[in-house]
Design a protein around this motif. Structure first.
Motif, mmCIF file in Angstrom:
data_model
loop_
_atom_site.group_PDB
_atom_site.id
_atom_site.type_symbol
_atom_site.label_atom_id
_atom_site.label_comp_id
_atom_site.label_asym_id
_atom_site.label_seq_id
_atom_site.Cartn_x
_atom_site.Cartn_y
_atom_site.Cartn_z
ATOM 1 N N HIS A 20 0.836 -1.207 0.000
ATOM 2 C CA HIS A 20 0.000 0.000 0.000
ATOM 3 C C HIS A 20 0.865 1.248 0.000
ATOM 4 C CE1 HIS A 20 -0.419 1.727 4.301
ATOM 5 N NE2 HIS A 20 0.702 1.061 4.245
ATOM 6 N N HIS B 227 -5.376 5.329 0.958
ATOM 7 C CA HIS B 227 -4.476 4.225 0.633
ATOM 8 C C HIS B 227 -4.689 3.812 -0.816
ATOM 9 C CE1 HIS B 227 -3.982 3.162 5.007
ATOM 10 N NE2 HIS B 227 -5.188 3.709 5.055
ATOM 11 N N VAL C 288 -4.027 0.448 -2.567
ATOM 12 C CA VAL C 288 -3.766 -0.904 -2.088
ATOM 13 C C VAL C 288 -3.670 -1.882 -3.244
ATOM 14 C CG1 VAL C 288 -4.588 -2.758 -0.573
ATOM 15 C CG2 VAL C 288 -5.200 -0.389 -0.077
#
Length: 92
Positions: free
Chosen positions: A9, A84, A86
């Motif tokens: 991430h 984030h 990811v």
């Protein structure tokens, strides 16, 4: 149902930063290099690697993406820590 997952991430403060990173990834940028350059999380130094973790170990929105999102495809998710980007590598 998967009990563990491994993910990379990139954590940033603003949605616009996360969107820009998603665009760079779509154009072929390397995830680990972007993590080292942009991530505010200590994992950024390791190319964004969070290693393997158990279901329920991460904050709920992040956990949901890691255990139900498409593998390898980058996802954006907002948590109390910020935005984030990811990339889920695998689930077991």
């Amino acid at each position: 149902m998967a009990r563990t997952a491994a993910a990379l991430h990139i954590l940033v403060k603003h949605k616009e930063q996360a969107e820009a990173i998603m665009q760079q990834l779509a154009k072929g940028a390397k995830f680990d290099l972007l993590a080292k350059k942009h991530s505010t999380c200590p994992s950024g130094k390791k190319g964004g690697s969070l290693g393997e973790f158990k279901k329920g170990q991460m904050v709920p929105p992040f956990d949901k993406v890691c255990f139900s999102g498409e593998l390898i495809t980058p996802h954006m998710v907002k948590t109390k820590f910020g935005w984030h980007v990811v990339k889920v590598l695998y689930r077991t």
